[in-house]
Enzyme design. Structure first.
Site, PDB file in Angstrom:
ATOM      1  N   ASP A  54      29.775  25.539  10.048  1.00  0.00           N
ATOM      2  CA  ASP A  54      29.285  26.903   9.827  1.00  0.00           C
ATOM      3  C   ASP A  54      27.821  26.829   9.413  1.00  0.00           C
ATOM      4  OD1 ASP A  54      31.834  28.140  10.217  1.00  0.00           O
ATOM      5  OD2 ASP A  54      32.422  27.366   8.261  1.00  0.00           O
ATOM      6  N   ASP A  96      35.090  22.189  11.524  1.00  0.00           N
ATOM      7  CA  ASP A  96      34.097  22.975  12.263  1.00  0.00           C
ATOM      8  C   ASP A  96      32.811  23.050  11.447  1.00  0.00           C
ATOM      9  OD1 ASP A  96      34.720  24.789  10.235  1.00  0.00           O
ATOM     10  OD2 ASP A  96      36.130  25.875  11.501  1.00  0.00           O
ATOM     11  N   ASP A 118      33.543  30.939  -2.405  1.00  0.00           N
ATOM     12  CA  ASP A 118      34.741  30.805  -3.230  1.00  0.00           C
ATOM     13  C   ASP A 118      34.701  29.633  -4.221  1.00  0.00           C
ATOM     14  OD1 ASP A 118      34.972  29.052  -1.077  1.00  0.00           O
ATOM     15  OD2 ASP A 118      36.913  29.788  -0.397  1.00  0.00           O
TER      16      ASP A 118
END
Ligand code: ATP
Ligand code: MG
Length: 460
Positions: free
Chosen positions: A84, A82, A162
């Site tokens: 983002d 996907d 992260d």
């Protein structure tokens, strides 16, 4: 690009601390900017809807970047799952630009731009956690971040992500890639490195340990030694994560097409026990080899289905994951004199009740899962109309697939699985012969009772 900008970019690139051999960039250092002609991301690989959103934000005067897994995967030459987007527009500002926009968010407020079933997620740059207590973020005593809806700059946004390879930004304004944290160098090295101090970052959000495993399995990167070692020390922090979040994470871990590798890494890092404690115990207890084989077969099967674009369901996955504890508990009850059917139902109930304390399992999945299990007891009985009736059962296909896995693992006779395979393919005549050939002893209890009734009538 103008000569001025070219010079500007190359100056920034040279300054980028990520260029220094052996050293990782630190907050405050200039980003490394990789211009369009030095990376492989092409707009033709970005979804049309995503480009539309990026362009509209940009035209309205906001910064707009593709970020996260999309950039990582494109740089690796893989197809992103996907896309983002990150921007300096607030969610409300995003909403004012798009009619098809919905604001959502459990932990963070996000804008979802809806194009039919395609959803493009737009996040406002998030800031670093500071010491000021303005009520917009909340940190638990142990360091876990409960809420961090503080907006920030692109740079701050990069540092709170992260892994370095997940903190790369593709700038729609000039098609460059912006790298604050050394992600490009790590991509080249094949290394998954948590940004900042590993222990602190896992404490802030223990789910990052699961994410480390997920990405390592998915893209085959090794986990940086510090990010890796700390997992062994802090795995237990997953006990405090809400069951609903762990359920979402389990689906991402095991339904993304790399379930076998992910499962092996989860066990390797001692994390599997925090997701499926009963299964972990059952696998440890079981001396024979097949339970593990059964689970691994199920995961291989899931991966194969994902690769073929076939649907996979959490019900089937959970049926395989929890089968061994159910089977062991059930066997215990049967040994104690309980009937198989009752033992199965009760074992299933206990296992589900305990499992949902760790990872939730919505009823729409747990009900079919229990039907798949219950059908395992019915599949051996094929006499009369039973085989036909079973085949019409809504859960037959899943139960049959489950039976195949058990047979492959040596848990039931291969012959039974083959019988069902053949029965489904056979015409009506052959089906009748097959049922007759199973003999009356293979029939159900009801079927066996009937001749007795007839014989008592004959005596009258
Ligand atoms: P996938 O290919 O599975 O979508 P992804 O990297 O895009 O991988 P997402 O869960 O979609 O993963 O998250 C998008 C981005 O948001 C990540 O790449 C990362 O930069 C950031 N992110 C997500 N979860 C966290 C987290 N728990 N802590 C810090 N940053 C996170
Ligand atoms: Mg993503």
């Amino acid at each position: 690009m103008s000569t001025f900008l070219k010079k500007f970019w190359s100056k920034l690139t040279k300054q980028g601390a990520g260029d220094r051999p052996g050293a990782y960039p630190v907050p405050g250092s200039a980003p490394r900017i990789i211009p369009r002609d030095q990376h492989c991301i092409s707009r033709s690989n970005i979804s049309e809807n995503c480009l539309k959103v990026l362009y509209r934000l940009n035209k309205a005067g906001y910064e707009a970047y593709l970020v996260g897994g999309g950039v990582r995967d494109l740089l690796l030459g893989r197809e992103p799952k996907d896309f983002d987007i990150a921007t300096n527009a607030t969610p409300e500002e995003v909403r004012s630009l798009f009619r098809n926009c919905r604001l959502v968010g459990r932990r963070f407020l996000l804008a979802h731009i809806l194009f039919g079933r395609d959803v493009i997620e737009v996040a406002t740059f998030r800031g670093q956690l500071g010491d000021d207590d303005d009520g917009d973020h909340e940190v638990e005593e142990g360091g876990r971040i409960l809420r961090d809806n503080v907006y920030g700059t692109l740079e701050e946004d990069a540092w709170r992500r992260d892994f370095s390879i997940n903190a790369l930004y593709y700038n729609i304004n000039d098609f460059s890639v912006v790298d604050y944290t050394g992600g490009v160098a790590d991509l080249e090295k094949g290394e998954l490195r948590l940004i900042g101090d590993a222990a602190q970052r896992y404490r802030e959000d223990p789910v990052r340990m699961l994410r480390a495993v997920r990405f390592a399995a998915k893209i085959g990167f090794r986990i940086h030694p510090e990010s890796e070692q700390t997992i062994y020390e802090l795995g237990h922090l997953l006990e405090d994560i809400p069951a609903a979040r762990l359920f979402d994470e389990v689906l991402k871990l095991l339904m993304g097409g790399h379930a076998v590798q992910t499962y092996e890494l989860l066990r390797h890092y001692d994390l599997f026990q925090y997701l499926f404690p009963l299964t972990e115990t059952a696998l440890e207890r079981e001396e024979q080899h097949f339970p593990l084989t059964m689970l691994v077969r199920a995961l291989e099967n899931t991966d194969a289905r994902v690769a073929e674009g076939k649907p996979v369901t959490p019900a089937f996955l959970y049926a395989a994951l929890l089968w061994e504890p159910v089977r062991q508990r059930m066997a215990q009850m049967v040994r104690a004199g309980e009937s198989e059917h009752i033992a199965m139902r009760e074992a299933a109930e206990v296992v589900v009740q305990q499992q949902v304390r760790t990872t939730s399992l919505p009823r729409r999945f747990s009900t079919p899962m229990q039907e798949i299990w219950a059908m395992q007891l019915r599949l051996p009985s094929r006499a009369g109309r039973r085989a036909h009736r079973l085949m019409e059962h809504q859960r037959f296909r899943a139960a049959y697939d489950f039976l195949l896995l058990r047979a492959e693992a040596g848990e039931v006779e291969q012959e039974l699985a083959d019988w069902w395979t053949q029965f489904q393919e056979a015409d009506e005549g052959l089906r009748r012969n097959m049922i007759t050939a199973t003999g009356p002893d293979q029939g159900s209890r009801r079927r066996r009772r009937r001749p007795r009734k007839r014989s008592s009538k004959a005596q009258d």
